[in-house]
Write a protein that holds these residues in place. Structure first.
Motif, short mmCIF file in Angstrom:
data_model
loop_
_atom_site.label_atom_id
_atom_site.label_comp_id
_atom_site.label_asym_id
_atom_site.label_seq_id
_atom_site.Cartn_x
_atom_site.Cartn_y
_atom_site.Cartn_z
N GLU A 220 11.62 17.55 13.32
CA GLU A 220 10.81 17.78 14.52
C GLU A 220 11.35 18.91 15.39
OE1 GLU A 220 10.07 14.03 16.42
OE2 GLU A 220 9.11 13.21 14.63
N GLU A 221 12.02 19.87 14.73
CA GLU A 221 12.50 21.08 15.39
C GLU A 221 11.51 22.23 15.23
OE1 GLU A 221 17.25 20.21 14.39
OE2 GLU A 221 16.16 21.83 13.40
N ASP A 227 -0.64 21.71 13.09
CA ASP A 227 -0.52 21.17 14.44
C ASP A 227 -1.21 22.09 15.45
OD1 ASP A 227 1.10 19.16 13.35
OD2 ASP A 227 2.94 20.30 13.73
N SER A 250 4.65 22.78 21.63
CA SER A 250 6.02 23.05 21.20
C SER A 250 6.58 21.88 20.40
CB SER A 250 6.93 23.30 22.42
OG SER A 250 6.98 22.16 23.24
N PRO A 251 7.53 22.15 19.51
CA PRO A 251 8.20 21.05 18.80
C PRO A 251 8.95 20.18 19.80
CG PRO A 251 8.67 23.16 17.76
CD PRO A 251 8.03 23.45 19.08
N ARG A 252 8.93 18.89 19.57
CA ARG A 252 9.59 17.97 20.50
C ARG A 252 11.07 18.28 20.67
NH1 ARG A 252 12.30 13.18 20.18
NH2 ARG A 252 12.09 13.10 17.92
N MET A 253 11.70 18.75 19.60
CA MET A 253 13.15 18.97 19.64
C MET A 253 13.54 20.43 19.89
SD MET A 253 14.46 15.97 19.11
CE MET A 253 16.12 16.21 18.48
N GLN A 254 12.57 21.32 20.11
CA GLN A 254 12.90 22.73 20.20
C GLN A 254 13.80 23.04 21.39
OE1 GLN A 254 9.61 25.45 19.82
NE2 GLN A 254 10.80 27.22 20.47
N ASP A 255 13.64 22.33 22.50
CA ASP A 255 14.43 22.62 23.69
C ASP A 255 15.90 22.29 23.52
OD1 ASP A 255 11.82 21.68 26.07
OD2 ASP A 255 12.23 23.54 25.01
N GLU A 256 16.24 21.59 22.46
CA GLU A 256 17.65 21.26 22.24
C GLU A 256 18.41 22.40 21.59
OE1 GLU A 256 18.36 17.58 20.32
OE2 GLU A 256 17.33 16.40 21.82
#
Length: 257
Positions: A220-221, A227, A250-256
């Motif tokens: 989920e990056e 989508d 945006s991907p749920r994990m992209q902000d990490e």
């Protein structure tokens, strides 16, 4: 029986709509073409590569009706050629999804020829395509009254203004402002304008092998092109009184990262 008549707003059907998608042979454009064709839209796509075009049309025709052409929209007069061909096949244009673009290096890592080509492909062709779409939809001219939807595919790169992104992000930031202004210009003429800004999405423009991209999607990056296609579908099905001006996915994990 419960009365649920007001539980959902009216929706605009996809079936029967005549859709032109630039950059519709790979990635987000291809996924959007397949989805809309599967719901009864008649689609016309374009791309630069004949092999990609043949592959996309094969898949589109498995689920619906469509045609296309191989063309480079950065070249002079090719936007007009595309809209002439699309209008001839479709019998008019109800929806234009403007998506064709290419990646870019940082400003100081590009030659003048590369920079000019990128601007032509990613910015000039966008504006010319929007202009041609407005004309095809009957909204060209000060007092014109038309009907249709123009969807500009931008990028969350417009918010990532770091080194190495000078050209690509700068252009996408410009597309963002253009989309907002164009909505105001064409809204009273009957044409809705929407901007979709995807985050990191698997495609041939993104680094990594297909297997590596699949792994990032599983984590989920990264998003799948499908989508974003669903997002385009959502805004196209809103009642005519409503316009989704800007949709960021945006991907749920992209902000990490």
């Amino acid at each position: 029986m419960a009365d649920i008549s007001d539980a959902h707003t009216a929706t605009t059907p996809i079936a029967g709509r005549r859709v032109l998608i630039t950059g519709g042979t790979t990635g987000i454009g291809r996924a959007t073409a397949v989805l809309l064709a599967s719901e009864g839209a008649k689609v016309f796509v374009c791309g630069r590569d004949e092999t990609h075009l043949a592959d996309a049309l094969k898949r589109i025709r498995e689920v619906g009706e469509g045609d296309g052409m191989s063309i480079d929209l950065a070249e002079e007069d090719n936007v007009a050629r595309l809209f002439d061909a699309a209008s001839a096949y479709l019998g008019g244009v109800d929806v234009a999804v403007i998506n064709a673009a290419r990646g870019a290096e940082g400003l100081t890592d590009m030659s003048e020829a590369e920079l000019r080509y990128t601007i032509g492909s990613n910015f000039t062709a966008y504006l010319l395509s929007a202009q041609a779409a407005a004309k095809a939809m009957g909204a060209h001219g000060e007092d014109a009254k038309g009907s249709g939807d123009i969807v500009l595919i931008g990028s969350m790169s417009a918010y990532v203004l770091g080194k190495g992104s000078t050209v690509y992000a700068g252009i996408k930031y410009g597309i963002q402002g253009f989309a907002i202004a164009l909505r105001r210009e064409l809204g009273r003429k009957g044409v809705r304008v929407s901007l979709v800004e995807p985050g990191l999405t698997g495609s041939d423009m993104v680094g990594g092998t297909p297997e590596e991209q699949a792994e990032r999607i599983a984590k989920e990056e990264m998003l799948r092109a499908e989508d974003i296609a669903v997002g385009v579908h959502y805004l196209l099905t809103q009642p005519r009184r409503a316009v989704v001006q800007q949709l960021t996915i945006s991907p749920r994990m992209q902000d990490e990262e």
